[in-house]
Write a protein that holds these residues in place. Sequence first.
Motif, PDB file in Angstrom:
ATOM      1  N   THR A 140       0.818  -1.214   0.000  1.00 13.88           N
ATOM      2  CA  THR A 140       0.000   0.000   0.000  1.00 13.88           C
ATOM      3  C   THR A 140       0.849   1.260   0.000  1.00 13.88           C
ATOM      4  N   ASP A 141       1.861   1.296   0.848  1.00 15.80           N
ATOM      5  CA  ASP A 141       2.699   2.493   0.948  1.00 15.80           C
ATOM      6  C   ASP A 141       3.485   2.722  -0.342  1.00 15.80           C
ATOM      7  N   TYR A 142       3.962   1.648  -0.939  1.00 15.83           N
ATOM      8  CA  TYR A 142       4.696   1.771  -2.201  1.00 15.83           C
ATOM      9  C   TYR A 142       3.777   2.287  -3.307  1.00 15.83           C
ATOM     10  N   GLY A 283     -12.271 -12.658   1.808  1.00 17.30           N
ATOM     11  CA  GLY A 283     -12.091 -11.215   1.842  1.00 17.30           C
ATOM     12  C   GLY A 283     -11.051 -10.742   0.841  1.00 17.30           C
ATOM     13  N   VAL A 284     -11.133  -9.448   0.515  1.00 17.01           N
ATOM     14  CA  VAL A 284     -10.220  -8.826  -0.445  1.00 17.01           C
ATOM     15  C   VAL A 284      -9.678  -7.538   0.145  1.00 17.01           C
ATOM     16  N   ASN A 285      -8.394  -7.322  -0.036  1.00 20.75           N
ATOM     17  CA  ASN A 285      -7.758  -6.069   0.357  1.00 20.75           C
ATOM     18  C   ASN A 285      -7.703  -5.178  -0.875  1.00 20.75           C
ATOM     19  N   TYR A 286      -8.485  -4.110  -0.864  1.00 25.70           N
ATOM     20  CA  TYR A 286      -8.540  -3.174  -1.987  1.00 25.70           C
ATOM     21  C   TYR A 286      -7.879  -1.861  -1.572  1.00 25.70           C
ATOM     22  N   THR A 287      -6.984  -1.353  -2.397  1.00 26.21           N
ATOM     23  CA  THR A 287      -6.352  -0.068  -2.105  1.00 26.21           C
ATOM     24  C   THR A 287      -7.191   1.034  -2.734  1.00 26.21           C
ATOM     25  N   LYS A 292      -5.569   4.100  -9.992  1.00 21.08           N
ATOM     26  CA  LYS A 292      -5.596   2.779 -10.611  1.00 21.08           C
ATOM     27  C   LYS A 292      -6.173   1.772  -9.613  1.00 21.08           C
ATOM     28  N   VAL A 293      -6.548   0.608 -10.139  1.00 23.22           N
ATOM     29  CA  VAL A 293      -7.188  -0.411  -9.305  1.00 23.22           C
ATOM     30  C   VAL A 293      -6.171  -1.472  -8.902  1.00 23.22           C
ATOM     31  N   ARG A 294      -6.043  -1.663  -7.578  1.00 23.42           N
ATOM     32  CA  ARG A 294      -5.191  -2.741  -7.057  1.00 23.42           C
ATOM     33  C   ARG A 294      -5.914  -3.489  -5.950  1.00 23.42           C
ATOM     34  N   THR A 295      -5.902  -4.808  -6.039  1.00 29.54           N
ATOM     35  CA  THR A 295      -6.466  -5.653  -4.990  1.00 29.54           C
ATOM     36  C   THR A 295      -5.456  -6.727  -4.612  1.00 29.54           C
TER      37      THR A 295
END
Length: 348
Positions: A140-142, A283-287, A292-295
Amino acid sequence: MKKEENIKVGISIGDLNGIGSEIVLKIFEDARMLDFCTPVIFASIKTMSFVKKHYKIDINLNGINHINQAVIGKVNVLNCWKENVNISFGKEDKTIGEYAIKSLQKATKALKSDEIDVLVTAPINKSSIQSDTFKFPGHTDYLNQELEGNSLMFMVNGGLRVGLLTDHVPVKDVSKHITTKLIEDKINTVHDSLIKDFKINKPKIAVLGINPHTGDNGVIGNEDDKILRPALKKIKEKGKLVFGPYAADSFFGSNNYQNFDAIIASYHDQGLIPFKTLSFGQGVNYTAGLNKVRTSPDHGTAFEIAGKGQADIGSFKEAIFTAIKIFNNRNEYAEISKNPLLFSKKKI
């Protein structure tokens, strides 16, 4: 809008000593998945062939050297390195961590340049990835640095959505990080994501307190009264449906969470313990908050079962479907927003 099979799903391979590579190949062993997307795995054909052989996975891999060579209806593997990789399942290894970062960086570059449409990241080992050139606590931080926006960890499973004010912060430092600006930024990110990414027109958001019993009028800390409540009041006055702070200990057990479109927790475990209890494996971790879309799946590298063929594909598969759905929802929102008349007639 793109047809689903034309949506390029980039997959960073994560820690090769963990379960990520096993899960990815098992998912696409089911050829029906290729009706939903065109996968591009950022690794190497040599490495993925080794994984395929180790787990005896019946799948055809299409090795490519450039993303524009990706073929619809095939499982594409983009060669990010040429050498053989020494994989030792279940072991923490700095060298393997370097390959995880190489995969992530190349996938992120492709995402930024629209060569892939969405990014799904396999789990990394946070210790193995640390180096002089990569000093981020996680994906997430990157990605927040590389992609435009204000990232927020948003855990998703159907109608259950849990966001965090603070994510990878030591508990002793949580209250130092929670400011009025942070609260406003995170709530705005969740609010916008619910509208654009999840098609919820007037989202209702619950916020959990910082201290036990939201401070009990200052007896157990004053952060809820001095920071959180005033911030929520200010946000409500701007028209957003924001409620709280709620005492976290009873919020999920009482099923109160079902009355809201999203819940914002003050810190990592306050939100993720109930989320994973209710939805682990799906479950899914969505940023949220990025351009842009990242999961990613809701689990880690699982070194204890790596190499044994026991990994569950459920969460990673949901991460792929969620990324595709959010990508389509964003495109639909953008199209409707261009036409106010259409916007007024169609529910977002």
